[in-house]
Design a protein around this motif. Structure first.
Motif, mmCIF file in Angstrom:
data_model
loop_
_atom_site.group_PDB
_atom_site.id
_atom_site.type_symbol
_atom_site.label_atom_id
_atom_site.label_comp_id
_atom_site.label_asym_id
_atom_site.label_seq_id
_atom_site.Cartn_x
_atom_site.Cartn_y
_atom_site.Cartn_z
ATOM 1 N N ILE A 38 0.839 -1.203 0.000
ATOM 2 C CA ILE A 38 0.000 0.000 0.000
ATOM 3 C C ILE A 38 0.871 1.249 0.000
ATOM 4 O O ILE A 38 0.640 2.201 -0.753
ATOM 5 C CB ILE A 38 -0.937 0.006 1.224
ATOM 6 N N VAL A 42 0.912 4.089 -2.977
ATOM 7 C CA VAL A 42 0.610 5.500 -2.721
ATOM 8 C C VAL A 42 1.821 6.373 -3.068
ATOM 9 O O VAL A 42 1.675 7.481 -3.596
ATOM 10 C CB VAL A 42 0.189 5.708 -1.253
ATOM 11 N N ASN A 43 3.026 5.870 -2.796
ATOM 12 C CA ASN A 43 4.245 6.616 -3.112
ATOM 13 C C ASN A 43 4.385 6.855 -4.614
ATOM 14 O O ASN A 43 4.959 7.867 -5.043
ATOM 15 C CB ASN A 43 5.462 5.850 -2.580
ATOM 16 N N LEU A 45 1.889 7.476 -6.517
ATOM 17 C CA LEU A 45 0.852 8.425 -6.923
ATOM 18 C C LEU A 45 1.064 9.823 -6.355
ATOM 19 O O LEU A 45 0.697 10.806 -6.991
ATOM 20 C CB LEU A 45 -0.522 7.896 -6.477
ATOM 21 N N LEU A 53 4.857 7.034 4.882
ATOM 22 C CA LEU A 53 3.700 6.224 4.506
ATOM 23 C C LEU A 53 3.697 4.879 5.240
ATOM 24 O O LEU A 53 2.644 4.388 5.660
ATOM 25 C CB LEU A 53 3.694 5.996 2.992
#
Length: 290
Positions: A38, A42-43, A45, A53
Motif C-alpha cells: 500500500i 501510494v508513493n 501516486l 507512509l
C-alpha cells in the motif's frame, strides 16, 4: 543476552528488508503485498516519502494488534517499523540491476528474509498479518485467506492505476517474499511423521533407533486381520524424521518386514526431541525413545 540477541536479529532483518526495498523495488516502481505494498502504491501516486507512509499505514494495524496479540509483540513491532522507516529514509543503497525479473526475485528474497527473521524474533514489519489474526479470531476466517484477499485487491488496484505489467511483476515479488518468509520462519529442516504397524515391531523399533538415531512414541494397539476377525496386540510405532532419511527408513523396515503397514504424513511444526536429535547428531549422541 536473550533480549539483546532478539533485537540484534530483528535489526539484521530490518536491514535486509530495507535493501530489498531501496536497492530493488523502490527504484523500479515494483510493489509487494500488505502494508508495504500500500505504501509503495501510494508513493507512486503522490510525492510523500515512503518512510512516512509505512509508519502512517501501520498505525491502524498496530492499534488492532494491541487488542489481538501480546503487548511485547506490539512494542517490538513499533520499534521495528520506525527503524525500518528511518533506514529507508536516510540510507541510499545503490540500484543493483535494471532487469525486471531479477528485481522481482531478489527484491522479494531480501524482503522476505527480513520479514521472516523479524517474525521469528517476535516482531512484525507488515501489519496485514495482524489483520488476519484479528479476523480469524472474530469471524473464524483463515488467516491465509484474509492476507490473500487483501493482496488480490491491492494488485487489482495496481493493475488499474499503474499497469498490468507492474501488477504482474509485483505478484511475482509477493510470491517470492511469502515463500522466503515461510522458509525463514520454519527453517530448512523438512520433517515427516511416520506411523508403522508390524508384527515385528520390536525389531523395527531397535533398527530405527540404531540406523536413524531418532526417538519414537509407542502406542499399544490391536492389529486387525480383515474379514477373518483375528486380532493381535502389538506396539504401534510413531516417529518423526527428516525427509532426507525417509528412503533409509523404508529400506530399514523393508529388510525386517516387507509387509509392514506404513503411514506417512507431513509435519508443519516440530519442537523438542526430534529437533534436538538433529542438532546433537553431529556429536554422535543417542536419544532415548520418547
Amino acid at each position: 543476552m536473550k533480549y539483546i540477541s532478539e533485537y540484534a536479529q530483528i535489526l539484521f532483518g530490518i536491514i535486509l528488508a530495507s535493501i530489498g526495498l531501496k536497492a530493488f523495488l523502490l527504484p523500479n516502481g515494483f510493489l509487494d503485498g500488505g502494508v508495504t505494498g500500500i505504501a509503495l502504491l501510494v508513493n507512486e501516486l503522490v510525492d510523500i516519502s515512503i518512510s512516512y507512509l509505512l509508519v502512517l499505514f501501520s498505525i491502524p494495524f498496530i492499534i488492532l494488534g494491541y487488542f489481538t496479540v501480546s503487548k511485547r509483540i506490539v512494542i517490538k513491532s513499533i520499534i521495528s517499523i520506525i527503524t525500518l522507516a528511518l533506514i529507508i529514509e536516510f540510507e541510499n543503497f545503490e540500484t543493483i540491476t535494471d532487469d525486471k525479473l531479477l528485481i522481482s526475485i531478489f527484491g522479494g528474497l531480501f524482503l522476505g528474509a527480513g520479514i521472516g527473521i523479524a517474525i521469528r524474533n517476535g516482531s512484525v514489519l507488515d501489519g496485514s498479518e495482524i489483520l488476519g489474526v484479528y479476523l480469524n479470531d472474530r469471524f473464524g476466517v483463515s488467516i491465509g485467506q484474509v492476507i490473500l484477499l487483501f493482496n488480490i485487491i491491492l494488485f487489482c488496484i495496481t493493475a488499474i492505476i499503474l499497469s498490468v505489467e507492474v501488477a504482474l511483476y509485483s505478484i511475482l515479488t509477493y510470491i517470492v517474499t511469502a515463500k522466503v518468509t515461510d522458509l525463514t520462519i520454519e527453517g530448512f529442516e523438512d520433517f515427516i511423521g511416520v506411523t508403522i504397524v508390524s508384527k515385528k515391531y520390536e525389531l523395527i523399533e531397535t533398527a530405527i533407533m540404531e540406523e536413524l538415531g531418532v526417538g519414537m512414541t509407542l502406542y499399544k494397539g490391536t492389529r486387525g486381520l480383515g474379514s477373518s476377525g483375528k486380532t493381535e496386540d502389538i506396539d504401534i510405532i510413531h516417529t518423526i524424521i527428516n525427509r532426507i532419511d525417509i528412503k533409509k527408513m523404508y529400506r530399514t523396515v523393508n529388510l525386517i518386514d516387507p509387509n509392514a503397514f506404513i503411514v506417512e504424513f507431513d509435519v508443519n511444526s516440530v519442537k523438542g526431541g526430534v529437533l534436538r536429535h538433529y542438532l546433537d547428531k553431529k556429536k554422535n549422541k543417542k536419544l532415548p525413545a520418547h
